[in-house]
Design a protein around this motif. Structure first.
Motif, PDB file in Angstrom:
ATOM      1  N   SER B 585       0.830  -1.213   0.000  1.00  0.00           N
ATOM      2  CA  SER B 585       0.000   0.000   0.000  1.00  0.00           C
ATOM      3  C   SER B 585       0.861   1.258   0.000  1.00  0.00           C
ATOM      4  CB  SER B 585      -0.953   0.004   1.185  1.00  0.00           C
ATOM      5  OG  SER B 585      -0.223   0.236   2.384  1.00  0.00           O
ATOM      6  N   VAL B 586       2.056   1.164   0.596  1.00  0.00           N
ATOM      7  CA  VAL B 586       2.910   2.358   0.611  1.00  0.00           C
ATOM      8  C   VAL B 586       3.907   2.337  -0.546  1.00  0.00           C
ATOM      9  CG1 VAL B 586       2.677   2.724   3.087  1.00  0.00           C
ATOM     10  CG2 VAL B 586       4.586   1.350   2.224  1.00  0.00           C
ATOM     11  N   GLY B 587       3.784   1.319  -1.404  1.00  0.00           N
ATOM     12  CA  GLY B 587       4.603   1.282  -2.604  1.00  0.00           C
ATOM     13  C   GLY B 587       6.042   0.853  -2.382  1.00  0.00           C
ATOM     14  N   GLY B 588       6.273   0.130  -1.289  1.00  0.00           N
ATOM     15  CA  GLY B 588       7.642  -0.298  -1.018  1.00  0.00           C
ATOM     16  C   GLY B 588       7.892  -1.749  -1.366  1.00  0.00           C
ATOM     17  N   HIS B 589       6.897  -2.340  -2.018  1.00  0.00           N
ATOM     18  CA  HIS B 589       6.959  -3.771  -2.293  1.00  0.00           C
ATOM     19  C   HIS B 589       8.137  -4.140  -3.178  1.00  0.00           C
ATOM     20  CE1 HIS B 589       5.025  -7.555  -4.077  1.00  0.00           C
ATOM     21  NE2 HIS B 589       5.365  -7.834  -2.836  1.00  0.00           N
ATOM     22  N   ASP B 590       8.437  -3.295  -4.133  1.00  0.00           N
ATOM     23  CA  ASP B 590       9.456  -3.628  -5.128  1.00  0.00           C
ATOM     24  C   ASP B 590      10.859  -3.704  -4.536  1.00  0.00           C
ATOM     25  OD1 ASP B 590       7.395  -3.637  -6.824  1.00  0.00           O
ATOM     26  OD2 ASP B 590       7.985  -1.851  -7.980  1.00  0.00           O
ATOM     27  N   ASN B 591      11.088  -2.919  -3.516  1.00  0.00           N
ATOM     28  CA  ASN B 591      12.458  -2.837  -3.011  1.00  0.00           C
ATOM     29  C   ASN B 591      12.686  -3.658  -1.750  1.00  0.00           C
ATOM     30  OD1 ASN B 591      12.623  -0.799  -5.011  1.00  0.00           O
ATOM     31  ND2 ASN B 591      11.774   0.638  -3.507  1.00  0.00           N
ATOM     32  N   VAL B 592      11.613  -4.235  -1.247  1.00  0.00           N
ATOM     33  CA  VAL B 592      11.745  -4.886   0.042  1.00  0.00           C
ATOM     34  C   VAL B 592      12.466  -6.225  -0.098  1.00  0.00           C
ATOM     35  CG1 VAL B 592       9.644  -6.281   0.155  1.00  0.00           C
ATOM     36  CG2 VAL B 592      10.427  -5.013   2.171  1.00  0.00           C
ATOM     37  N   SER B 593      13.173  -6.578   0.966  1.00  0.00           N
ATOM     38  CA  SER B 593      13.866  -7.861   0.941  1.00  0.00           C
ATOM     39  C   SER B 593      12.888  -8.985   1.250  1.00  0.00           C
ATOM     40  CB  SER B 593      14.986  -7.845   1.975  1.00  0.00           C
ATOM     41  OG  SER B 593      15.184  -9.136   2.486  1.00  0.00           O
ATOM     42  N   ALA B 594      12.828  -9.955   0.359  1.00  0.00           N
ATOM     43  CA  ALA B 594      11.853 -11.037   0.518  1.00  0.00           C
ATOM     44  C   ALA B 594      12.164 -11.895   1.729  1.00  0.00           C
ATOM     45  CB  ALA B 594      11.848 -11.903  -0.741  1.00  0.00           C
ATOM     46  N   ARG B 595      13.412 -11.894   2.095  1.00  0.00           N
ATOM     47  CA  ARG B 595      13.872 -12.861   3.073  1.00  0.00           C
ATOM     48  C   ARG B 595      13.137 -12.757   4.408  1.00  0.00           C
ATOM     49  NH1 ARG B 595      19.574 -15.096   4.938  1.00  0.00           N
ATOM     50  NH2 ARG B 595      18.734 -16.126   6.767  1.00  0.00           N
ATOM     51  N   LYS B 596      13.017 -11.526   4.930  1.00  0.00           N
ATOM     52  CA  LYS B 596      12.435 -11.433   6.265  1.00  0.00           C
ATOM     53  C   LYS B 596      10.961 -11.831   6.266  1.00  0.00           C
ATOM     54  CE  LYS B 596      12.111  -6.382   5.953  1.00  0.00           C
ATOM     55  NZ  LYS B 596      12.756  -5.183   6.404  1.00  0.00           N
ATOM     56  N   PHE B 597      10.294 -11.576   5.141  1.00  0.00           N
ATOM     57  CA  PHE B 597       8.897 -11.996   5.044  1.00  0.00           C
ATOM     58  C   PHE B 597       8.805 -13.511   5.035  1.00  0.00           C
ATOM     59  CE2 PHE B 597       8.759  -7.690   3.602  1.00  0.00           C
ATOM     60  CZ  PHE B 597       7.525  -7.229   4.011  1.00  0.00           C
ATOM     61  N   LEU B 598       9.679 -14.119   4.255  1.00  0.00           N
ATOM     62  CA  LEU B 598       9.639 -15.577   4.141  1.00  0.00           C
ATOM     63  C   LEU B 598      10.044 -16.230   5.456  1.00  0.00           C
ATOM     64  CD1 LEU B 598      11.038 -15.704   0.557  1.00  0.00           C
ATOM     65  CD2 LEU B 598       8.785 -16.516   1.261  1.00  0.00           C
ATOM     66  N   ASP B 599      11.028 -15.633   6.110  1.00  0.00           N
ATOM     67  CA  ASP B 599      11.431 -16.155   7.431  1.00  0.00           C
ATOM     68  C   ASP B 599      10.263 -16.126   8.397  1.00  0.00           C
ATOM     69  OD1 ASP B 599      13.964 -16.945   7.006  1.00  0.00           O
ATOM     70  OD2 ASP B 599      14.911 -15.054   7.664  1.00  0.00           O
ATOM     71  N   ALA B 600       9.592 -14.971   8.410  1.00  0.00           N
ATOM     72  CA  ALA B 600       8.471 -14.820   9.331  1.00  0.00           C
ATOM     73  C   ALA B 600       7.364 -15.792   8.980  1.00  0.00           C
ATOM     74  CB  ALA B 600       7.953 -13.390   9.300  1.00  0.00           C
ATOM     75  N   ALA B 601       7.125 -15.962   7.685  1.00  0.00           N
ATOM     76  CA  ALA B 601       6.060 -16.870   7.250  1.00  0.00           C
ATOM     77  C   ALA B 601       6.388 -18.310   7.640  1.00  0.00           C
ATOM     78  CB  ALA B 601       5.871 -16.764   5.740  1.00  0.00           C
ATOM     79  N   ARG B 602       7.668 -18.646   7.521  1.00  0.00           N
ATOM     80  CA  ARG B 602       8.070 -20.015   7.862  1.00  0.00           C
ATOM     81  C   ARG B 602       7.861 -20.274   9.355  1.00  0.00           C
ATOM     82  NH1 ARG B 602      14.149 -21.426   7.283  1.00  0.00           N
ATOM     83  NH2 ARG B 602      14.009 -19.983   9.004  1.00  0.00           N
ATOM     84  N   GLN B 603       8.175 -19.223  10.135  1.00  0.00           N
ATOM     85  CA  GLN B 603       8.063 -19.396  11.582  1.00  0.00           C
ATOM     86  C   GLN B 603       6.629 -19.649  12.036  1.00  0.00           C
ATOM     87  OE1 GLN B 603      10.064 -16.041  13.315  1.00  0.00           O
ATOM     88  NE2 GLN B 603      12.028 -16.873  12.650  1.00  0.00           N
ATOM     89  N   THR B 604       5.638 -19.181  11.263  1.00  0.00           N
ATOM     90  CA  THR B 604       4.259 -19.439  11.664  1.00  0.00           C
ATOM     91  C   THR B 604       3.924 -20.920  11.540  1.00  0.00           C
ATOM     92  OG1 THR B 604       3.433 -19.124   9.425  1.00  0.00           O
ATOM     93  CG2 THR B 604       3.520 -17.174  10.839  1.00  0.00           C
ATOM     94  N   GLY B 605       4.684 -21.621  10.744  1.00  0.00           N
ATOM     95  CA  GLY B 605       4.407 -23.040  10.548  1.00  0.00           C
ATOM     96  C   GLY B 605       3.209 -23.268   9.640  1.00  0.00           C
TER      97      GLY B 605
END
Lengths: 480, 654
Positions: B585-605
């Protein structure tokens, strides 16, 4: 209370009846466990003119239902019972004390030809458990605000005192229940906050602190403007119910004579050359009156060790109202009231005009208000902040809404859906009447929007709501 | 006197200038311009000892005894010495090395005139004042001669000189009450507008009625004033003496501007210390002080009462002078308000008979208890030189007292402090702006504003007053919060940005007393301004007060520079989708590092969640780079490969 409403339809007129209160009773099964003593269980029964055996029967039925359903889920007792003609709501606020409210379902009366009695159609699904469940809880909270818990009355004077208190309180209170106009806002039980700039807010803080310092008897202070809260020294839950009392009962009672032009608040009181418009809404109406009584309503609020009893002084100057709460163990004198009047009156008058001025400036900056394409209700569970453009100004008698009850029902339904899950959600509904209804939940906040755009499609509606969020809620974290 | 010692608010300086006391063989002169004391022994033949405020200005020399010395003064910088021995002429001696040392002399130009005295207005410019006018000369030490620059004929009774402003005031007319000032600057002499002193009684027949002793000149708050000691007169309707101040502007007419009520009669002397007018009263041996900038609410405009009750100067003990002093001998008390005292402007008291020159000083600490009105006390203190610590201690004192009804006082004091603070900040800011806009158009080169001690900023308040105050156990938390809010209100009212540590103090106090709902309301109305540190502080409160989470996120959102922080907060709450939606929504999707999102997603199980997030980033990569593959730079955890392999395994139908 049976308001008949005619629907246009030639000679064959249908009559619609809104939900209404059938009965309201409070009982404690442990007070009359033996046969023949059932009447002792009943602490309060409305309407009172009902025959004793019927009261006993009705109480017994409720008791049985609660007992029976308990076997299925011991931790969550039954909350309501749906029948064709009415709906019953059960609430156990204190151990073994049950409050039951029976609401007659809304119905339509269709006249028949040939002098036959009219057919009655009950609309069983039209009323919401959440709304009326909240109403019952509110009844108890209001009782508790002015009387303390049931247990407290029992300790002080046994069943006799409790029944007296219940009779005295609910006799009047139930008359003020307007079940037909209960809706989502009753579920929230929120507080409307007055929007204010930082500087004026700090001035109010300063005022409150100074008054509390110089009149050290004052324990808590609440400050309202235009029936909206600005400051509460009370804890949130206590303020919630006090706010309800102030805005739905006390203020409307006093504003109506003002509007009617009687009892003009313009009291050119010359106190130290300072004209002020301050007056007591509770306690003495005229300080000069030698017969004036200095008795104030007492309220109960939670304290570290249970509850504490306080005098409630509500003092108003123009649109600004300050509630001062003082320990009930202190006797309030004429002297004190005069001191308060002399100190608070001029300052509050000044503040009220300050706030008014600031408010007009802010409104001018934000530009002339256009009639928006949408109406909304916003509620934040965290601070109980509520905002509604659907509801008109509350009066003592009714709470007017500007939308059709069907739409309100949809809002209630969406709210029930939100309550079921913890996750953020968004629900978009197209109502029968061509309105779009959107519900959004983000963290602890809920937003309900009614859009009057007949020809809009889902995407446009979504965009419209996004725009609304960006303009109205740009300073909070509200996920799209 | 039994009054407690801290009541004396005036004192004599600890290190007085000592000189040989006046005697039949030793004449003592004082030069107000250089603040030098001349001890002339036997007309200078046995030595002239000059003592100045510091050692540099102290000189000793001999000169020939050519008669009784009437007046002796160095020019500025001790360059040339002028000595008046007769009423017709003034003698000069060069003190510049390599210049001829022999004396030279200058007679006054006006015939039959008597030289009343002379004043140096520069290192080589001198004014003779005669009974018939003034003569302005330039001295040429190398040529041992003087050149008349300008003269003016006027009948003069007496004169006064204010060295700070180089203004000479002449008493003219028979009664002496018409005063004619002249200003001197860089070889020019300008006549200022004359004015009349209102005499209490007009004498008949006319005679000299205005005494030199009753007139003094001094600069107060940067303005030149003529002070007139108006004695009480039985005939006129004035029950007690007063000091009348005439404002003497550089240009324009002189105006009677202030009246100081002395409320007593007798002999008085005036000093100016730290912009205060000090009036010494000899018979009561006390002094009064007046602040002409202090507004008197219950007096007519510009009529002033003493700021403080009359007190004597702090007792002073003199060590016994002379080489024969016995070390164990205690110093003897000095007789204050002695008739042998001479008082000079602005702040000098000389006891010629004892050989002392003191500077009069104001002690601020004792004033604190003498002035009950704290608002007035602040007004008074804020205008004094060494006021900072006293002001801070007054603040602490007001807060400590816990006297009922002290909040309005606290508010008044804060407002007064912040008014001065704000004026300084504004001056500083406009200076910065002027500097940045370049010196090109800065014809009137702006001076950097001077930070006086009266500027009490937030850090001063925090360090010296508030932090210790909030820790005091015996003060109710209600009062503590009220005081902090009052300070914040005052800062806001003066449009001063509140520092983070004050908010921290408020929050700390509220949290300590479990007043979370109050905190919530303050934040709701943005009383505590948004900042990243504050948002982080709120986050840390979440475990004790869950709504702090929402408050913190709202604040970060409003800052609009804290999108990364919001993502971190949401991810730490395992709200991976929420974080993803937000960054989009704030337009930062293109530059963001995928890693921390994926790490967090993995941790949810939650496999579905992980897949969704993973696909979302693949789609992003596709859109950005035409391929779903991640950049090699993006360090992928091992589990990613497993995920990327899965569909392949499915395709193989194992």
């Amino acid at each position: 209370m049976q308001q008949g409403k005619s629907r246009a339809g030639g000679a064959m007129q249908e009559k619609q009846y809104t939900p209404s209160l059938l009965s309201f009773f409070i009982y404690n099964p442990t007070f009359g466990p033996r046969e023949g003593e059932e009447e002792k269980k009943i602490l309060f029964y409305h309407p009172s003119d009902i025959e004793k055996n019927e009261k006993i029967r009705n109480v017994g039925l409720c008791e049985a239902i609660v007992q029976f359903t308990r076997t299925f889920c011991p931790t969550k007792p039954a909350k309501s019972l749906h029948t064709q003609k009415n709906r019953q709501f059960f609430f156990e606020p204190e151990d073994n004390f049950w409050i039951v409210m029976v609401v007659r379902n809304p119905m339509i009366e269709k006249p028949n030809k040939d002098g036959k009695p009219p057919t009655i159609e009950y609309q069983e699904e039209e009323i919401l458990d959440t709304v009326y469940g909240a109403v019952v809880r509110q009844c108890y909270s209001m009782y508790k605000l002015f009387n303390g818990t049931f247990g407290r009355a029992m300790e002080a004077g046994g069943v006799e005192l409790l029944t007296q208190k219940l009779e005295k309180f609910f006799y009047r209170y139930l008359q003020t229940l307007h079940l037909q106009s209960c809706d989502l806002l009753d579920v929230f039980g929120g507080i409307s906050f007055f929007p204010l700039d930082k500087m004026t807010y700090l001035k109010i803080q300063s005022f409150v602190n100074r008054v509390e310092e110089s009149l050290s008897l004052i324990k808590y202070t609440a400050f309202l403007y235009n029936d909206q809260l600005i400051w509460s020294g009370l804890e949130q839950d206590d303020m919630r119910i006090l706010y309800k009392y102030l805005t739905t009962s006390l203020f409307p009672r006093h504003s109506e004579p003002e509007l009617a032009g009687r009892d003009s608040p313009l009291r050119p009181e010359v106190a130290g050359n300072l004209l002020h418009y301050g007056r007591f809404l509770t306690g003495p109406t005229n300080l000069k009156d030698p017969e004036a009584k200095f008795r104030f309503p007492k309220i109960f609020v939670t304290a570290e060790d249970g509850y504490e009893e306080l005098h409630l002084i509500v003092y108003k100057a123009m649109s600004a109202a300050a509630c001062f709460m003082i320990s009930a163990s202190v006797e309030l004198t004429r002297d004190f009231c005069e001191q308060l009047d002399g100190l608070v009156g001029p300052q509050l008058t000044l503040l009220a005009s300050d706030i008014c001025e600031q408010f007009t400036i802010n409104r001018r900056i934000s530009g002339p208000e256009k009639e928006p394409q949408f109406k909304f209700i916003y509620f934040n569970h965290m601070n109980l902040a509520e905002k509604s453009t659907i509801h008109m100004r509350k009066t003592a008698s009714v709470c007017l809404t500007s939308v059709h009850p069907d739409l309100m029902k949809i809002l209630g339904d969406i709210n029930c859906d939100f309550a079921r899950v913890d996750e953020d959600e968004e629900i978009i509904v197209k109502a029968m009447t061509d309105y779009w209804v959107v519900g959004k939940k983000s963290d602890q906040r809920e937003l309900y929007v009614i859009l009057n755009q007949k020809n809009a499609n889902l995407i446009e509606v979504n965009e419209e709501v996004k725009r609304l969020c960006a303009t109205q809620f740009n300073n909070i974290f509200f996920l799209d | 006197m039994t009054e407690p010692p801290q009541q004396h608010y005036l004192e004599l300086s600890e290190n007085p200038v000592q000189f040989e006391h006046a005697s039949s063989v030793n004449n003592v002169f004082f030069d107000e311009a250089n603040k030098q004391v001349f001890a002339v022994r036997s007309g200078g033949a046995t030595g002239v000892v000059v003592k100045g405020p510091d050692d540099k200005s102290s000189v000793a020399f001999r000169m020939d005894d050519k008669g009784e010395v009437k007046c002796i003064k160095f020019s500025i910088g001790n360059k040339i010495l002028a000595v008046q021995r007769t009423s017709k002429s003034v003698d000069f001696i060069n003190f510049i090395p390599d210049y001829p040392h022999t004396e030279f002399s200058q007679e006054c130009k006006t015939k039959n005139a008597n030289v009343l005295g002379f004043c140096w207005t520069n290192w080589n410019e001198i004014v003779f004042i005669t009974d018939q006018g003034i003569e302005f000369y330039q001295v040429f030490p190398d040529k041992r001669s003087l050149k008349l620059l300008k003269n003016q004929s006027i009948n003069v009774n007496w004169y006064q000189y204010c060295p700070e402003t180089a203004v000479i005031l002449l008493s003219t007319t028979v009664q002496g009450n018409i005063l004619q000032p002249f200003a001197f600057r860089n070889g020019t002499m300008s006549k200022m507008s004359k004015f009349e002193i209102e005499l209490p009684v007009i004498p008949k027949p006319a005679k000299l009625s205005l005494s030199e002793r009753d007139i003094a000149m001094a600069t107060i708050y940067g303005q030149l004033y003529v002070m007139y000691l108006k004695h009480h007169s039985r005939t006129a309707n004035s029950p007690s003496a007063e000091v009348v101040l005439y404002h003497l502007p550089r240009e324009g007419a002189c105006k009677k501007s202030h009246v100081l009520k002395l409320n007593t009669t007798g002999k008085f002397a005036l000093n100016i210390v730290d912009n205060l007018v000090v009036v010494h009263h000899q018979s009561s041996q006390t002094s009064l002080i007046f602040d002409i900038n202090l507004k008197e609410p219950d007096c007519a405009v510009n009529t002033h009462q003493p700021v403080l009750p009359a007190r004597s100067i702090h007792p002073y003990r003199m060590p016994l002078a002379g080489p024969a002093v016995v070390p164990s001998q205690p110093p003897v008390p000095c007789q204050l308000y002695s008739s042998s005292w001479s008082v000079f402007q602005p702040d000098i008291i000389i006891s010629a008979s004892e050989g002392y020159l003191w500077y009069l000083q104001v002690k601020l600490h004792p004033t604190v208890n003498l002035l009950q009105d704290k608002g007035k006390l602040m007004d008074f203190l804020l205008r004094r030189r060494d006021c900072k610590m006293v002001i801070l201690s007054v603040c602490s004192q007001i807060l400590e007292g816990g006297v009922k009804g002290s909040l309005p006082v606290v508010a008044t004091v804060f407002d007064k402090l912040n008014q001065v603070y704000k004026e300084y900040l504004e001056a500083e800011q406009s200076y910065t702006v002027a500097m940045e806009s370049g010196p090109s158009r800065g014809s009137a080169a702006q001076k950097r504003p001077v930070r006086t001690q009266a500027v009490i900023d937030q850090s001063d308040m925090y360090t010296h007053v508030l932090s210790s105050f909030t820790e005091r156990k015996e003060v109710s938390h209600k009062f503590v919060i009220a005081v902090l809010m009052e300070y914040i209100r005052s800062l806001n009212q003066h449009q001063i940005t509140v520092q983070h540590y004050l908010y921290e103090l408020v929050i700390k106090t509220l949290v300590q007393h479990n007043l979370f709902y109050m905190l919530h309301q303050f934040l709701q109305y943005h009383v505590l301004s948004d900042s990243k540190p504050l948002a982080c502080l709120l986050l840390s409160l979440e475990s004790t007060y869950p709504p702090a989470h929402q408050l913190s996120l709202d604040m970060l959102k409003r800052l609009s520079t804290a999108n990364d922080e919001i993502v971190e907060v949401l991810l730490s709450k395992q709200q991976v989708l929420g974080a993803l939606r937000f960054i989009r929504s704030v337009g930062g999707h293109d530059n963001v590092s995928a890693r921390k999102f994926l790490d967090a997603a993995r941790q949810t199980g939650d496999q579905m969640l992980f897949y969704t997030v993973f696909r979302s980033f693949q789609q992003r990569n596709q859109r950005l780079r035409g391929s779903p593959a991640f950049n090699p730079g993006e360090n992928k955890p091992r589990i990613w490969f497993i995920f990327q392999m899965k569909p392949t395994i499915g395709g193989l139908k194992i």
